[in-house]
Scaffold this motif. Sequence first.
Motif, short mmCIF file in Angstrom:
data_model
loop_
_atom_site.label_atom_id
_atom_site.label_comp_id
_atom_site.label_asym_id
_atom_site.label_seq_id
_atom_site.Cartn_x
_atom_site.Cartn_y
_atom_site.Cartn_z
N PRO A 1 119.61 159.35 -23.42
CA PRO A 1 120.19 160.46 -24.19
C PRO A 1 119.46 161.78 -23.99
N ARG A 2 118.42 161.78 -23.15
CA ARG A 2 117.59 162.97 -22.89
C ARG A 2 117.06 163.55 -24.20
N GLY A 3 116.32 162.74 -24.88
CA GLY A 3 115.69 163.18 -26.11
C GLY A 3 115.09 162.01 -26.85
N SER A 4 114.07 162.28 -27.63
CA SER A 4 113.48 161.25 -28.48
C SER A 4 114.29 161.18 -29.76
N LEU A 5 114.98 160.08 -29.95
CA LEU A 5 115.88 159.95 -31.10
C LEU A 5 115.15 159.43 -32.33
N PRO A 6 115.59 159.85 -33.52
CA PRO A 6 115.01 159.31 -34.75
C PRO A 6 115.31 157.82 -34.86
N ASN B 1 114.85 167.70 -21.84
CA ASN B 1 114.50 166.56 -22.68
C ASN B 1 114.02 167.10 -24.02
N ILE B 2 114.74 166.77 -25.10
CA ILE B 2 114.41 167.37 -26.39
C ILE B 2 113.88 166.31 -27.35
N ASP B 3 113.06 166.74 -28.28
CA ASP B 3 112.48 165.83 -29.27
C ASP B 3 113.22 166.00 -30.59
N GLU B 4 114.04 165.02 -30.93
CA GLU B 4 114.76 165.04 -32.20
C GLU B 4 114.28 163.92 -33.12
N SER B 5 113.14 163.35 -32.80
CA SER B 5 112.67 162.16 -33.50
C SER B 5 112.36 162.40 -34.97
N SER B 6 112.06 163.65 -35.34
CA SER B 6 111.68 163.92 -36.73
C SER B 6 112.86 164.39 -37.59
N LEU B 7 114.05 164.48 -37.00
CA LEU B 7 115.20 164.97 -37.75
C LEU B 7 115.66 163.94 -38.78
N ALA B 8 115.93 164.41 -39.99
CA ALA B 8 116.41 163.54 -41.05
C ALA B 8 117.93 163.45 -40.97
N MET C 1 125.19 171.82 -25.31
CA MET C 1 125.19 170.37 -25.20
C MET C 1 123.89 169.89 -24.56
N VAL C 2 123.58 168.62 -24.80
CA VAL C 2 122.50 167.96 -24.08
C VAL C 2 123.16 167.06 -23.04
N ARG C 3 122.86 167.26 -21.78
CA ARG C 3 123.44 166.44 -20.72
C ARG C 3 122.72 165.09 -20.69
N LEU D 1 121.75 165.97 -35.02
CA LEU D 1 121.46 165.90 -33.59
C LEU D 1 122.43 166.79 -32.80
N ARG D 2 121.98 167.25 -31.64
CA ARG D 2 122.86 168.01 -30.76
C ARG D 2 123.83 167.07 -30.06
N ASN D 3 125.03 167.55 -29.80
CA ASN D 3 126.03 166.75 -29.14
C ASN D 3 125.67 166.54 -27.67
N ARG D 4 126.22 165.48 -27.08
CA ARG D 4 125.91 165.11 -25.71
C ARG D 4 127.16 165.18 -24.82
N ASP D 5 126.90 165.28 -23.49
CA ASP D 5 127.99 165.15 -22.52
C ASP D 5 127.48 164.50 -21.25
N VAL D 6 128.43 164.02 -20.44
CA VAL D 6 128.10 163.39 -19.17
C VAL D 6 129.16 163.72 -18.12
N ILE D 7 128.73 163.71 -16.87
CA ILE D 7 129.65 163.69 -15.72
C ILE D 7 129.44 162.32 -15.07
#
Length: 262
Positions: free
Chosen positions: A175-180, A246-253, A145-147, A109-115
Amino acid sequence: MSGHSVTIPDDRAFASFKAECLCEEGWNLSFNKAGITVWTQALEEGNSVHKIKCRMVCKDVSAETMYDVLHDIEYRRKWDTYVIETFDIGKLTVNADVGYYSWKCPKPLRNRDVITLRSWLPMGKDYIIMNYSVKHVKYPPKKDMVRAVSIQTGYMVQSQGPNSCTLTYLVQVDPRGSLPKWVVNKSSQFFAPKAMKKINKACIKYLEWKQRHNPGFKPWLNPGQTTLPSIPLSELSIQRAESLENIDESSLAEAQEREDSD
């Protein structure tokens, strides 16, 4: 936090956060072992907000030490193995500031950040630290990063005597993305309990570390010590999730990698 403009949480907001920390209705128990309990809420249809709540009983750590550890950004850089970068941006009031935090996500997965706008309040012998996401024009999303968006995240520390406390950690984040599914499952079964254990170990070592690192410097207790620049609320705006990638990472192993030892 909801609404159209950035506001500094008031007593009602802290009371609401405390009530959510204590409430078990609507939460599903997913882990209960060695003094650590984790609950989750099912992801609602069409909603990408992940909710998880952890509670840990610390029989060898005072509430005051726990509160210091959760605040001390220099010490966090030492013990928090998930952190990539963290720094304070500026202060708003004596008990509210704005900061940046980025963290490692499980590969691939890509790393995340926040303000976030963070605020804190001692309540008798209990303490609350909570935050929600804001936008600051000088800190736009980074390409690598994914914000993410913190809807409301924070800690409640409850004193259980001179040398013991209970820590509740409540996370409500997009998390701005569809997680596995493996990430969602592992968050409650592995990542959350491991993070709580790390906090406990950090607390046990804190007093010795602090004696060697500016022992009298605790601006969260002594606001006059802060060196942060003041920033006006007008420089901040609400971070809307829909305005971010918004990214789709749901299929990542899951990647096979060596886990850090506790």
